[in-house]
Design a protein around this motif. Structure first.
Motif, mmCIF file in Angstrom:
data_model
loop_
_atom_site.group_PDB
_atom_site.id
_atom_site.type_symbol
_atom_site.label_atom_id
_atom_site.label_comp_id
_atom_site.label_asym_id
_atom_site.label_seq_id
_atom_site.Cartn_x
_atom_site.Cartn_y
_atom_site.Cartn_z
ATOM 1 N N ASP A 1 4.746 -9.655 -22.833
ATOM 2 C CA ASP A 1 6.387 -10.155 -21.888
ATOM 3 C C ASP A 1 6.077 -10.037 -20.160
ATOM 4 O OD1 ASP A 1 7.753 -9.031 -24.079
ATOM 5 O OD2 ASP A 1 7.450 -6.638 -23.872
ATOM 6 N N THR B 1 6.031 -2.816 -29.141
ATOM 7 C CA THR B 1 5.735 -4.101 -28.429
ATOM 8 C C THR B 1 4.720 -4.652 -28.156
ATOM 9 O OG1 THR B 1 7.174 -2.460 -26.146
ATOM 10 C CG2 THR B 1 5.300 -4.393 -25.968
ATOM 11 N N ASN C 1 5.391 -6.463 -31.560
ATOM 12 C CA ASN C 1 6.176 -7.224 -31.454
ATOM 13 C C ASN C 1 5.825 -8.664 -31.103
ATOM 14 O OD1 ASN C 1 8.182 -6.235 -32.511
ATOM 15 N ND2 ASN C 1 9.605 -5.758 -30.411
ATOM 16 N N GLU C 2 4.536 -8.442 -29.727
ATOM 17 C CA GLU C 2 3.566 -8.907 -29.494
ATOM 18 C C GLU C 2 2.747 -9.728 -30.501
ATOM 19 O OE1 GLU C 2 3.511 -12.041 -26.758
ATOM 20 O OE2 GLU C 2 4.165 -10.169 -26.633
ATOM 21 N N ARG D 1 4.549 -12.687 -32.845
ATOM 22 C CA ARG D 1 4.898 -13.564 -32.045
ATOM 23 C C ARG D 1 3.958 -14.513 -32.186
ATOM 24 N NH1 ARG D 1 5.032 -15.898 -27.340
ATOM 25 N NH2 ARG D 1 3.767 -14.351 -26.376
#
Length: 134
Positions: free
Chosen positions: A31, A64, A67-68, A71
């Protein structure tokens, strides 16, 4: 990068036990913020347990990181990448997996302690119920 190299890297990051013996990147950007991944994994191993007031924070951190990871995996699967960038992405994915594994393995209260606490709470509720009947 050709499809064979891409498939080899995808197989590596999706393999069970991919984190065993793998080198851990010193840092990773999540992020837009650079995290010291190696230090994070080492420090997490020292944590004896998760206090109740930090469980939501732990859940957020895991979400988090997942999700990373997703991605980066999507980029590895579909983006046009040169070999060096693809290998770096694979290393970062494995590093994120190690961080997630470290978070998953933070000790939760042992079963005996949890069972005792639940039994005491059950007795309290039962006693309160009996008091209301009296």
């Amino acid at each position: 990068m050709d499809d064979a190299v891409r498939e080899k890297l995808l197989a590596r990051v999706n393999r069970q036990g991919a984190t065993i013996g793998a080198s851990l990147p010193e840092t990773v950007t999540v992020d837009g913020e650079e995290l010291s991944l190696a230090e994070f994994v080492i420090e997490t191993r020292k944590v004896p347990g998760v206090p109740p007031e930090h469980r939501e924070l732990l859940a957020d951190a895991k979400r988090t990181l997942r999700n990373e990871r997703a991605r980066r995996l999507e980029r590895l699967e579909s983006d046009p990448l040169d070999r060096e960038t693809a290998e770096q992405l694979a290393d970062e994915i494995v590093g994120l997996d190690r961080a997630l594994h470290a978070l998953e393995n933070i000790r939760k209260p042992d079963y005996g302690e949890t069972a005792r606490t639940a039994a005491i709470e059950d007795h309290r509720r039962w006693a309160n119920f009996l008091d209301k009947l009296s």
